[in-house]
Scaffold this motif. Structure first.
Motif, PDB file in Angstrom:
ATOM      1  N   TYR A 191     -14.179 -10.369   7.370  1.00  0.00           N
ATOM      2  CA  TYR A 191     -13.641 -10.962   6.122  1.00  0.00           C
ATOM      3  C   TYR A 191     -13.203 -12.396   6.410  1.00  0.00           C
ATOM      4  CZ  TYR A 191     -10.002 -11.130   2.273  1.00  0.00           C
ATOM      5  OH  TYR A 191      -9.208 -11.437   1.189  1.00  0.00           O
ATOM      6  N   LYS A 192     -12.362 -12.542   7.420  1.00  0.00           N
ATOM      7  CA  LYS A 192     -11.761 -13.863   7.641  1.00  0.00           C
ATOM      8  C   LYS A 192     -12.761 -14.846   8.244  1.00  0.00           C
ATOM      9  CE  LYS A 192      -7.305 -11.986   6.867  1.00  0.00           C
ATOM     10  NZ  LYS A 192      -6.143 -11.255   7.293  1.00  0.00           N
ATOM     11  N   SER A 193     -13.739 -14.356   9.005  1.00  0.00           N
ATOM     12  CA  SER A 193     -14.802 -15.251   9.500  1.00  0.00           C
ATOM     13  C   SER A 193     -15.624 -15.776   8.332  1.00  0.00           C
ATOM     14  CB  SER A 193     -15.760 -14.522  10.439  1.00  0.00           C
ATOM     15  OG  SER A 193     -15.073 -13.984  11.510  1.00  0.00           O
ATOM     16  N   VAL A 220     -10.048   9.412  -0.965  1.00  0.00           N
ATOM     17  CA  VAL A 220      -9.671   8.383   0.009  1.00  0.00           C
ATOM     18  C   VAL A 220      -9.664   7.032  -0.712  1.00  0.00           C
ATOM     19  CG1 VAL A 220     -10.441   7.109   2.056  1.00  0.00           C
ATOM     20  CG2 VAL A 220     -10.573   9.597   2.017  1.00  0.00           C
ATOM     21  N   LEU A 221      -8.574   6.298  -0.595  1.00  0.00           N
ATOM     22  CA  LEU A 221      -8.535   4.935  -1.116  1.00  0.00           C
ATOM     23  C   LEU A 221      -9.122   4.010  -0.038  1.00  0.00           C
ATOM     24  CD1 LEU A 221      -6.545   6.352  -3.042  1.00  0.00           C
ATOM     25  CD2 LEU A 221      -5.128   4.323  -2.952  1.00  0.00           C
ATOM     26  N   SER A 222      -9.852   3.003  -0.476  1.00  0.00           N
ATOM     27  CA  SER A 222     -10.447   2.088   0.509  1.00  0.00           C
ATOM     28  C   SER A 222     -10.467   0.679  -0.048  1.00  0.00           C
ATOM     29  CB  SER A 222     -11.865   2.540   0.878  1.00  0.00           C
ATOM     30  OG  SER A 222     -12.646   2.697  -0.288  1.00  0.00           O
ATOM     31  N   PRO A 234     -11.905  -3.672   5.249  1.00  0.00           N
ATOM     32  CA  PRO A 234     -11.227  -4.623   6.139  1.00  0.00           C
ATOM     33  C   PRO A 234      -9.705  -4.583   6.097  1.00  0.00           C
ATOM     34  CG  PRO A 234     -11.960  -5.731   4.160  1.00  0.00           C
ATOM     35  CD  PRO A 234     -12.366  -4.290   4.007  1.00  0.00           C
ATOM     36  N   ALA A 235      -9.079  -3.699   5.297  1.00  0.00           N
ATOM     37  CA  ALA A 235      -7.628  -3.863   5.126  1.00  0.00           C
ATOM     38  C   ALA A 235      -6.813  -2.599   4.915  1.00  0.00           C
ATOM     39  CB  ALA A 235      -7.356  -4.806   3.952  1.00  0.00           C
ATOM     40  N   LEU A 236      -7.422  -1.447   4.735  1.00  0.00           N
ATOM     41  CA  LEU A 236      -6.591  -0.272   4.437  1.00  0.00           C
ATOM     42  C   LEU A 236      -6.740   0.808   5.509  1.00  0.00           C
ATOM     43  CD1 LEU A 236      -6.409   1.454   0.898  1.00  0.00           C
ATOM     44  CD2 LEU A 236      -5.549   2.413   3.011  1.00  0.00           C
ATOM     45  N   ASN A 237      -7.930   1.388   5.635  1.00  0.00           N
ATOM     46  CA  ASN A 237      -8.132   2.483   6.591  1.00  0.00           C
ATOM     47  C   ASN A 237      -8.297   1.905   7.996  1.00  0.00           C
ATOM     48  OD1 ASN A 237      -8.473   5.094   4.906  1.00  0.00           O
ATOM     49  ND2 ASN A 237      -9.610   3.519   3.779  1.00  0.00           N
ATOM     50  N   VAL A 238      -7.405   2.314   8.880  1.00  0.00           N
ATOM     51  CA  VAL A 238      -7.334   1.674  10.194  1.00  0.00           C
ATOM     52  C   VAL A 238      -8.522   2.085  11.082  1.00  0.00           C
ATOM     53  CG1 VAL A 238      -5.931   1.482  12.293  1.00  0.00           C
ATOM     54  CG2 VAL A 238      -4.830   1.433  10.040  1.00  0.00           C
ATOM     55  N   LEU A 254       0.823  -1.219   0.000  1.00  0.00           N
ATOM     56  CA  LEU A 254       0.000   0.000   0.000  1.00  0.00           C
ATOM     57  C   LEU A 254       0.852   1.262   0.000  1.00  0.00           C
ATOM     58  CD1 LEU A 254      -2.920  -1.024   2.385  1.00  0.00           C
ATOM     59  CD2 LEU A 254      -3.053  -0.581  -0.069  1.00  0.00           C
ATOM     60  N   ARG A 255       2.010   1.210   0.663  1.00  0.00           N
ATOM     61  CA  ARG A 255       2.878   2.393   0.659  1.00  0.00           C
ATOM     62  C   ARG A 255       3.307   2.724  -0.773  1.00  0.00           C
ATOM     63  NH1 ARG A 255       5.042   0.206   5.605  1.00  0.00           N
ATOM     64  NH2 ARG A 255       3.933   1.298   7.255  1.00  0.00           N
ATOM     65  N   ALA A 256       3.520   1.714  -1.591  1.00  0.00           N
ATOM     66  CA  ALA A 256       3.876   1.965  -3.002  1.00  0.00           C
ATOM     67  C   ALA A 256       2.679   2.562  -3.739  1.00  0.00           C
ATOM     68  CB  ALA A 256       4.324   0.661  -3.663  1.00  0.00           C
TER      69      ALA A 256
HETATM   70  C1  BCO Z   1      -7.872  -8.337   4.013  1.00  0.00           C
HETATM   71  C2  BCO Z   1      -6.772  -8.825   3.193  1.00  0.00           C
HETATM   72  C3  BCO Z   1      -5.369  -8.674   3.616  1.00  0.00           C
HETATM   73  C4  BCO Z   1      -5.146  -8.298   5.036  1.00  0.00           C
HETATM   74  O1  BCO Z   1      -5.489  -8.979   5.950  1.00  0.00           O
HETATM   75  S1  BCO Z   1      -4.367  -6.844   5.266  1.00  0.00           S
HETATM   76  C5  BCO Z   1      -3.949  -6.706   6.933  1.00  0.00           C
HETATM   77  C6  BCO Z   1      -4.259  -5.410   7.525  1.00  0.00           C
HETATM   78  N1  BCO Z   1      -3.856  -4.225   6.777  1.00  0.00           N
HETATM   79  C7  BCO Z   1      -2.718  -3.527   6.991  1.00  0.00           C
HETATM   80  O2  BCO Z   1      -1.814  -3.945   7.707  1.00  0.00           O
HETATM   81  C8  BCO Z   1      -2.607  -2.168   6.350  1.00  0.00           C
HETATM   82  C9  BCO Z   1      -3.295  -1.122   7.199  1.00  0.00           C
HETATM   83  N2  BCO Z   1      -2.943   0.248   6.822  1.00  0.00           N
HETATM   84  C10 BCO Z   1      -1.745   0.778   7.105  1.00  0.00           C
HETATM   85  O3  BCO Z   1      -0.870   0.133   7.645  1.00  0.00           O
HETATM   86  C11 BCO Z   1      -1.538   2.220   6.746  1.00  0.00           C
HETATM   87  O4  BCO Z   1      -2.739   2.896   6.664  1.00  0.00           O
HETATM   88  C12 BCO Z   1      -0.749   2.416   5.393  1.00  0.00           C
HETATM   89  C13 BCO Z   1      -1.666   2.143   4.214  1.00  0.00           C
HETATM   90  C14 BCO Z   1       0.454   1.484   5.332  1.00  0.00           C
HETATM   91  C15 BCO Z   1      -0.263   3.847   5.330  1.00  0.00           C
HETATM   92  O5  BCO Z   1       0.377   4.135   6.538  1.00  0.00           O
HETATM   93  P1  BCO Z   1       1.761   4.979   6.672  1.00  0.00           P
HETATM   94  O6  BCO Z   1       2.826   4.392   5.842  1.00  0.00           O
HETATM   95  O7  BCO Z   1       1.987   5.132   8.136  1.00  0.00           O
HETATM   96  O8  BCO Z   1       1.435   6.310   6.030  1.00  0.00           O
HETATM   97  P2  BCO Z   1       0.499   7.527   6.444  1.00  0.00           P
HETATM   98  O9  BCO Z   1      -0.733   7.062   7.168  1.00  0.00           O
HETATM   99  O10 BCO Z   1       1.326   8.550   7.086  1.00  0.00           O
HETATM  100  O11 BCO Z   1       0.072   8.008   4.993  1.00  0.00           O
HETATM  101  C16 BCO Z   1       1.035   8.332   4.002  1.00  0.00           C
HETATM  102  C17 BCO Z   1       0.362   9.248   3.019  1.00  0.00           C
HETATM  103  O12 BCO Z   1      -0.700   8.512   2.376  1.00  0.00           O
HETATM  104  C18 BCO Z   1      -1.950   9.154   2.619  1.00  0.00           C
HETATM  105  N3  BCO Z   1      -2.970   8.134   2.863  1.00  0.00           N
HETATM  106  C19 BCO Z   1      -2.966   7.228   3.866  1.00  0.00           C
HETATM  107  N4  BCO Z   1      -4.065   6.465   3.783  1.00  0.00           N
HETATM  108  C20 BCO Z   1      -4.760   6.924   2.707  1.00  0.00           C
HETATM  109  C21 BCO Z   1      -5.990   6.563   2.108  1.00  0.00           C
HETATM  110  N5  BCO Z   1      -6.739   5.565   2.608  1.00  0.00           N
HETATM  111  N6  BCO Z   1      -6.395   7.215   1.012  1.00  0.00           N
HETATM  112  C22 BCO Z   1      -5.667   8.218   0.489  1.00  0.00           C
HETATM  113  N7  BCO Z   1      -4.487   8.615   1.013  1.00  0.00           N
HETATM  114  C23 BCO Z   1      -4.061   7.981   2.115  1.00  0.00           C
HETATM  115  C24 BCO Z   1      -1.731  10.016   3.857  1.00  0.00           C
HETATM  116  O13 BCO Z   1      -2.633  11.075   3.891  1.00  0.00           O
HETATM  117  C25 BCO Z   1      -0.310  10.454   3.680  1.00  0.00           C
HETATM  118  O14 BCO Z   1      -0.291  11.519   2.750  1.00  0.00           O
HETATM  119  P3  BCO Z   1       0.737  12.755   2.881  1.00  0.00           P
HETATM  120  O15 BCO Z   1       2.097  12.146   2.763  1.00  0.00           O
HETATM  121  O16 BCO Z   1       0.489  13.366   4.217  1.00  0.00           O
HETATM  122  O17 BCO Z   1       0.375  13.626   1.721  1.00  0.00           O
END
Ligand code: BCO
Length: 304
Positions: free
Chosen positions: A253-255, A121-123, A142-146, A106-108
């Protein structure tokens, strides 16, 4: 309105084929999905990751892939950067998460220089086909916006409504979930649910019917809703479940997948191009369904 994943794949077969750039493709399940998508003529692929491993795993799963379609990357982060850049440069139409951590991928996607931001907002949305439910059901996010705020939730709902339209559902029913079906000031998700419902009534969120709060049972069971005397066009027949935060969404999702044995496909919405994002542990079938969903999204984004 599309009601099963087989219909999603069949529809994708009729649409122009897309090129999918895979971030870290060195994984058997990913490559099986690639093989199936190629065989069904729904997509071509650019694969990024360790080239030798991709070649040897491709042979193992019976995938014929041109060496020119493989870009060597010596780390996951590099593979994600290369795959996202390929879309940004117009060499691919869709980017897909392979065997890489969600946050690195997602960072990429969110990168300011080479990423796929749009200002929206990406979701994330996961789509489930559950035995006994008469339609596809979509869980977001379920996976992007905390821990999305109310304005973020409004955009997440608008994203998923557009997604439902791409699946032929022109007026999706969105249930905003909480633990109860009444507004309780001690439960903030129920306050957001009431606000989102009113925003929809006032035309601030368009294209679907939003109601809430709902507990899960009265969102998906007419019997449960009737039992509690809830009258709503959404009660018992939700197309979309908007969850309060990533924990609730990820567990749902996982349930659905592990206990409910649902079929699943999953995407990120709101980016400049469709983004396939499944769990690394999801099956090759789930990855194929997600690619097919992305093909439908790509056609929809081209029309918009
Ligand atoms: C369900 C299937 C697979 C899974 O189970 S996934 C498991 C759970 N998911 C995860 O672990 C990912 C959860 N999300 C995250 O960790 C973080 O939100 C994520 C995406 C890595 C970004 O976090 P960080 O790297 O800390 O970055 P940050 O919050 O400071 O944001 C960096 C820049 O991006 C922007 N951003 C973040 N989320 C956004 C969004 N939803 N839509 C649009 N823009 C967004 C944010 O505003 C920031 O922008 P800027 O640099 O201030 O201009």
């Amino acid at each position: 309105m599309i009601k099963t994943f087989e219909e999603v794949v069949k529809k994708a077969e009729t649409l122009p084929s897309v090129t999918v750039a895979v971030a870290q493709a060195a994984d058997e399940d990913v490559l099986e999905a690639v093989r199936e998508a190629k065989e069904r003529n729904i997509a071509d692929f650019l694969l990024f990751g360790d080239k030798d491993t991709i070649i040897s795993l491709s042979q193992k799963v019976g995938l014929e892939i041109d060496a020119a379609a493989i870009g060597h990357a010596d780390s996951d982060v590099k593979a994600a950067q290369m795959a996202v850049s390929a879309v940004r440069e117009g060499k691919a139409d869709v980017v897909m998460k392979g065997m890489i951590q969600t946050s690195d991928f997602l960072r990429a996607v969110l990168n300011k220089e080479y990423g796929l931001r749009t200002g929206k907002v990406l979701s994330h949305v996961s789509t489930h086909e559950v035995d006994g439910y008469d339609r596809l059901i979509h869980v977001t996010d379920p996976a992007l916006n905390v821990a999305p705020t109310l304005p973020e939730k409004a955009q997440i709902v608008q994203n998923v409504i557009g997604y439902c339209h791409s699946l032929g559902n022109q007026e999706p029913k969105v249930a905003v979930l909480g633990a109860v079906e009444v507004v309780n000031p001690n439960m903030p998700p129920t306050l957001d649910a009431a606000a989102l419902t009113q925003m929809n009534r006032r035309g601030q969120i368009k294209g679907g019917i939003i109601d809430g709060p709902f507990a899960l049972d009265n969102a998906v069971s007419v019997h449960a809703a009737e039992h509690k005397g809830i009258q709503s066009p959404v009660a018992g027949q939700a197309d979309v479940l908007l969850v309060p935060d990533i924990e609730a969404g990820n567990m749902l999702y996982k349930s659905l997948v592990y206990f409910g044995k649902s079929k699943v496909g999953a995407l990120v919405l709101g980016a400049a191009a469709p983004v396939v994002l499944t769990s690394r542990a999801d099956s090759p079938e789930a990855k194929l369904y997600s690619i097919a969903l992305a093909v439908l999204q790509a056609a929809n984004q081209k029309r918009a």
